[in-house]
Design a protein around this motif. Structure first.
Motif, PDB file in Angstrom:
ATOM      1  N   SER A  21       0.839  -1.192   0.000  1.00 58.36           N
ATOM      2  CA  SER A  21       0.000   0.000   0.000  1.00 58.36           C
ATOM      3  C   SER A  21       0.875   1.243   0.000  1.00 58.36           C
ATOM      4  CB  SER A  21      -0.904   0.029   1.235  1.00 58.36           C
ATOM      5  OG  SER A  21      -1.771  -1.066   1.267  1.00 58.36           O
ATOM      6  N   CYS A  22       0.335   2.319  -0.544  1.00 62.10           N
ATOM      7  CA  CYS A  22       1.019   3.611  -0.533  1.00 62.10           C
ATOM      8  C   CYS A  22      -0.027   4.676  -0.221  1.00 62.10           C
ATOM      9  CB  CYS A  22       1.683   3.889  -1.875  1.00 62.10           C
ATOM     10  SG  CYS A  22       2.368   5.554  -2.037  1.00 62.10           S
ATOM     11  N   GLY A  35       2.837   5.477  -9.394  1.00 59.80           N
ATOM     12  CA  GLY A  35       3.558   4.325  -9.906  1.00 59.80           C
ATOM     13  C   GLY A  35       4.297   3.576  -8.818  1.00 59.80           C
ATOM     14  N   TRP A  36       4.619   2.339  -9.127  1.00 59.37           N
ATOM     15  CA  TRP A  36       5.479   1.506  -8.287  1.00 59.37           C
ATOM     16  C   TRP A  36       6.774   1.246  -9.046  1.00 59.37           C
ATOM     17  CZ3 TRP A  36       4.631   0.513  -3.296  1.00 59.37           C
ATOM     18  CH2 TRP A  36       3.321   0.571  -2.807  1.00 59.37           C
ATOM     19  N   PHE A  37       7.873   1.397  -8.353  1.00 62.70           N
ATOM     20  CA  PHE A  37       9.192   1.071  -8.866  1.00 62.70           C
ATOM     21  C   PHE A  37       9.883   0.169  -7.853  1.00 62.70           C
ATOM     22  CE2 PHE A  37       9.660   3.989 -12.473  1.00 62.70           C
ATOM     23  CZ  PHE A  37       8.567   4.813 -12.267  1.00 62.70           C
ATOM     24  N   ARG A  38      10.937  -0.501  -8.289  1.00 66.28           N
ATOM     25  CA  ARG A  38      11.696  -1.344  -7.360  1.00 66.28           C
ATOM     26  C   ARG A  38      13.177  -1.257  -7.669  1.00 66.28           C
ATOM     27  NH1 ARG A  38       9.582  -7.307  -9.439  1.00 66.28           N
ATOM     28  NH2 ARG A  38      10.769  -7.376 -11.411  1.00 66.28           N
ATOM     29  N   GLN A  39      13.959  -1.523  -6.649  1.00 67.06           N
ATOM     30  CA  GLN A  39      15.415  -1.479  -6.806  1.00 67.06           C
ATOM     31  C   GLN A  39      16.039  -2.602  -6.002  1.00 67.06           C
ATOM     32  OE1 GLN A  39      17.199   2.325  -5.915  1.00 67.06           O
ATOM     33  NE2 GLN A  39      18.986   1.848  -7.158  1.00 67.06           N
ATOM     34  N   ALA A  40      16.715  -3.488  -6.708  1.00 62.99           N
ATOM     35  CA  ALA A  40      17.442  -4.580  -6.075  1.00 62.99           C
ATOM     36  C   ALA A  40      18.889  -4.140  -5.838  1.00 62.99           C
ATOM     37  CB  ALA A  40      17.401  -5.815  -6.961  1.00 62.99           C
ATOM     38  N   PRO A  41      19.579  -4.782  -4.904  1.00 60.29           N
ATOM     39  CA  PRO A  41      20.969  -4.396  -4.616  1.00 60.29           C
ATOM     40  C   PRO A  41      21.842  -4.442  -5.863  1.00 60.29           C
ATOM     41  CG  PRO A  41      20.155  -5.863  -2.928  1.00 60.29           C
ATOM     42  CD  PRO A  41      19.101  -5.832  -4.002  1.00 60.29           C
ATOM     43  N   GLY A  42      22.576  -3.369  -6.097  1.00 63.69           N
ATOM     44  CA  GLY A  42      23.483  -3.312  -7.230  1.00 63.69           C
ATOM     45  C   GLY A  42      22.824  -3.059  -8.565  1.00 63.69           C
ATOM     46  N   LYS A  43      21.511  -2.820  -8.556  1.00 63.33           N
ATOM     47  CA  LYS A  43      20.796  -2.584  -9.805  1.00 63.33           C
ATOM     48  C   LYS A  43      20.138  -1.217  -9.804  1.00 63.33           C
ATOM     49  CE  LYS A  43      19.829  -7.425 -10.912  1.00 63.33           C
ATOM     50  NZ  LYS A  43      18.770  -8.391 -11.331  1.00 63.33           N
ATOM     51  N   GLU A  44      19.790  -0.757 -10.995  1.00 64.56           N
ATOM     52  CA  GLU A  44      19.099   0.514 -11.104  1.00 64.56           C
ATOM     53  C   GLU A  44      17.627   0.354 -10.719  1.00 64.56           C
ATOM     54  OE1 GLU A  44      21.741   2.521 -14.730  1.00 64.56           O
ATOM     55  OE2 GLU A  44      19.609   2.065 -15.017  1.00 64.56           O
ATOM     56  N   ARG A  45      17.041   1.480 -10.350  1.00 67.30           N
ATOM     57  CA  ARG A  45      15.616   1.472 -10.038  1.00 67.30           C
ATOM     58  C   ARG A  45      14.832   1.197 -11.318  1.00 67.30           C
ATOM     59  NH1 ARG A  45      13.463   5.918  -5.874  1.00 67.30           N
ATOM     60  NH2 ARG A  45      15.312   4.996  -4.871  1.00 67.30           N
ATOM     61  N   GLU A  46      13.869   0.276 -11.251  1.00 71.10           N
ATOM     62  CA  GLU A  46      13.132  -0.092 -12.443  1.00 71.10           C
ATOM     63  C   GLU A  46      11.633   0.037 -12.240  1.00 71.10           C
ATOM     64  OE1 GLU A  46      13.798  -4.169 -13.544  1.00 71.10           O
ATOM     65  OE2 GLU A  46      12.809  -4.969 -11.762  1.00 71.10           O
ATOM     66  N   MET A  79      -2.835   3.882  -2.902  1.00 70.55           N
ATOM     67  CA  MET A  79      -2.559   3.059  -4.063  1.00 70.55           C
ATOM     68  C   MET A  79      -2.100   1.689  -3.570  1.00 70.55           C
ATOM     69  SD  MET A  79       0.277   3.601  -7.082  1.00 70.55           S
ATOM     70  CE  MET A  79       1.651   3.682  -5.935  1.00 70.55           C
ATOM     71  N   TYR A  80      -2.406   0.663  -4.356  1.00 74.71           N
ATOM     72  CA  TYR A  80      -2.090  -0.704  -3.949  1.00 74.71           C
ATOM     73  C   TYR A  80      -1.304  -1.428  -5.043  1.00 74.71           C
ATOM     74  CZ  TYR A  80      -6.003   0.398  -0.860  1.00 74.71           C
ATOM     75  OH  TYR A  80      -6.834   1.006   0.046  1.00 74.71           O
ATOM     76  N   LEU A  81      -0.553  -2.431  -4.611  1.00 76.44           N
ATOM     77  CA  LEU A  81       0.077  -3.354  -5.543  1.00 76.44           C
ATOM     78  C   LEU A  81      -0.138  -4.763  -5.008  1.00 76.44           C
ATOM     79  CD1 LEU A  81       1.776  -3.547  -8.170  1.00 76.44           C
ATOM     80  CD2 LEU A  81       3.789  -3.802  -6.691  1.00 76.44           C
ATOM     81  N   GLN A  82      -0.979  -5.504  -5.681  1.00 79.20           N
ATOM     82  CA  GLN A  82      -1.208  -6.900  -5.324  1.00 79.20           C
ATOM     83  C   GLN A  82      -0.208  -7.750  -6.111  1.00 79.20           C
ATOM     84  OE1 GLN A  82      -3.249  -8.336  -3.046  1.00 79.20           O
ATOM     85  NE2 GLN A  82      -2.262 -10.285  -3.575  1.00 79.20           N
ATOM     86  N   MET A  83       0.623  -8.465  -5.367  1.00 74.33           N
ATOM     87  CA  MET A  83       1.681  -9.264  -5.971  1.00 74.33           C
ATOM     88  C   MET A  83       1.345 -10.740  -5.788  1.00 74.33           C
ATOM     89  SD  MET A  83       4.749  -7.044  -4.211  1.00 74.33           S
ATOM     90  CE  MET A  83       6.058  -8.006  -4.935  1.00 74.33           C
ATOM     91  N   ASN A  84       1.129 -11.446  -6.870  1.00 81.22           N
ATOM     92  CA  ASN A  84       0.822 -12.875  -6.841  1.00 81.22           C
ATOM     93  C   ASN A  84       1.914 -13.656  -7.557  1.00 81.22           C
ATOM     94  OD1 ASN A  84      -1.638 -12.325  -5.537  1.00 81.22           O
ATOM     95  ND2 ASN A  84      -2.719 -12.156  -7.487  1.00 81.22           N
ATOM     96  N   VAL A  93      13.657  -3.420  -2.915  1.00 78.06           N
ATOM     97  CA  VAL A  93      12.940  -2.369  -2.198  1.00 78.06           C
ATOM     98  C   VAL A  93      11.940  -1.772  -3.182  1.00 78.06           C
ATOM     99  CG1 VAL A  93      13.104  -0.172  -0.996  1.00 78.06           C
ATOM    100  CG2 VAL A  93      14.910  -1.895  -0.702  1.00 78.06           C
ATOM    101  N   TYR A  94      10.693  -1.705  -2.759  1.00 75.10           N
ATOM    102  CA  TYR A  94       9.623  -1.188  -3.615  1.00 75.10           C
ATOM    103  C   TYR A  94       9.280   0.234  -3.185  1.00 75.10           C
ATOM    104  CZ  TYR A  94       8.877  -5.658  -5.859  1.00 75.10           C
ATOM    105  OH  TYR A  94       9.040  -6.798  -6.606  1.00 75.10           O
ATOM    106  N   TYR A  95       9.232   1.124  -4.171  1.00 77.56           N
ATOM    107  CA  TYR A  95       8.954   2.532  -3.937  1.00 77.56           C
ATOM    108  C   TYR A  95       7.675   2.942  -4.655  1.00 77.56           C
ATOM    109  CZ  TYR A  95      13.913   2.778  -2.637  1.00 77.56           C
ATOM    110  OH  TYR A  95      15.142   2.591  -2.056  1.00 77.56           O
ATOM    111  N   CYS A  96       6.882   3.789  -4.024  1.00 80.97           N
ATOM    112  CA  CYS A  96       5.777   4.405  -4.745  1.00 80.97           C
ATOM    113  C   CYS A  96       6.182   5.821  -5.144  1.00 80.97           C
ATOM    114  CB  CYS A  96       4.489   4.409  -3.938  1.00 80.97           C
ATOM    115  SG  CYS A  96       4.448   5.479  -2.502  1.00 80.97           S
ATOM    116  N   ALA A  97       5.602   6.287  -6.217  1.00 80.67           N
ATOM    117  CA  ALA A  97       5.943   7.590  -6.768  1.00 80.67           C
ATOM    118  C   ALA A  97       4.689   8.251  -7.324  1.00 80.67           C
ATOM    119  CB  ALA A  97       7.003   7.447  -7.856  1.00 80.67           C
TER     120      ALA A  97
END
Length: 122
Positions: A21-22, A35-46, A79-84, A93-97
């Motif tokens: 939730s955001c 929007g939802w974005f995510r960033q894994a260690p050593g990677k760019e935010r996607e 805002m929500y993100l349902q992840m199945n 790490v998941y970010y809302c924007a």
């Protein structure tokens, strides 16, 4: 001033589900695309997913389409993100924007939350 606060992250087994939730506060937030974005260690935010201010239009990254669902409730400024069917590669790490325009690149969003960690165990 706009503030975005994510919640709902945690540890989940591969194949399981998680809901993020955001909550947004500030002027005009119900008129913003989100929007939802995510960033894994050593990677760019996607980019993960985005939704228009009305909720009528949604965009998804190919990697999550069919598994994740984005939605919003403007009455709750949330805002929500349902992840199945989550996978190990969803760990990040998941970010809302938020901003005025529906977009898929981080640079087009002015407002960001602090992020919430999602870890998928295999």
């Amino acid at each position: 001033q706009v503030q975005l606060v994510e919640s709902g992250g945690g540890l989940v087994q591969a194949g399981g589900s998680l809901s993020l939730s955001c909550v947004a506060s500030g002027r005009f937030v119900s008129n913003y695309a989100m929007g939802w974005f995510r960033q894994a260690p050593g990677k760019e935010r996607e980019f993960v997913a985005a939704v228009s201010w009305s909720g009528a239009r949604t965009l998804y990254a190919d990697s999550v389409r069919g598994r994740f669902t984005i939605s919003r409730d403007n009455a709750k400024n949330t805002m929500y993100l349902q992840m199945n069917a989550v996978k190990a590669e969803d760990t990040a790490v998941y970010y809302c924007a938020g901003d005025w325009t529906l977009a898929t690149t981080p640079g087009e969003y002015q407002y960001w939350g602090q992020g919430t960690q999602v870890t998928v165990s295999s």
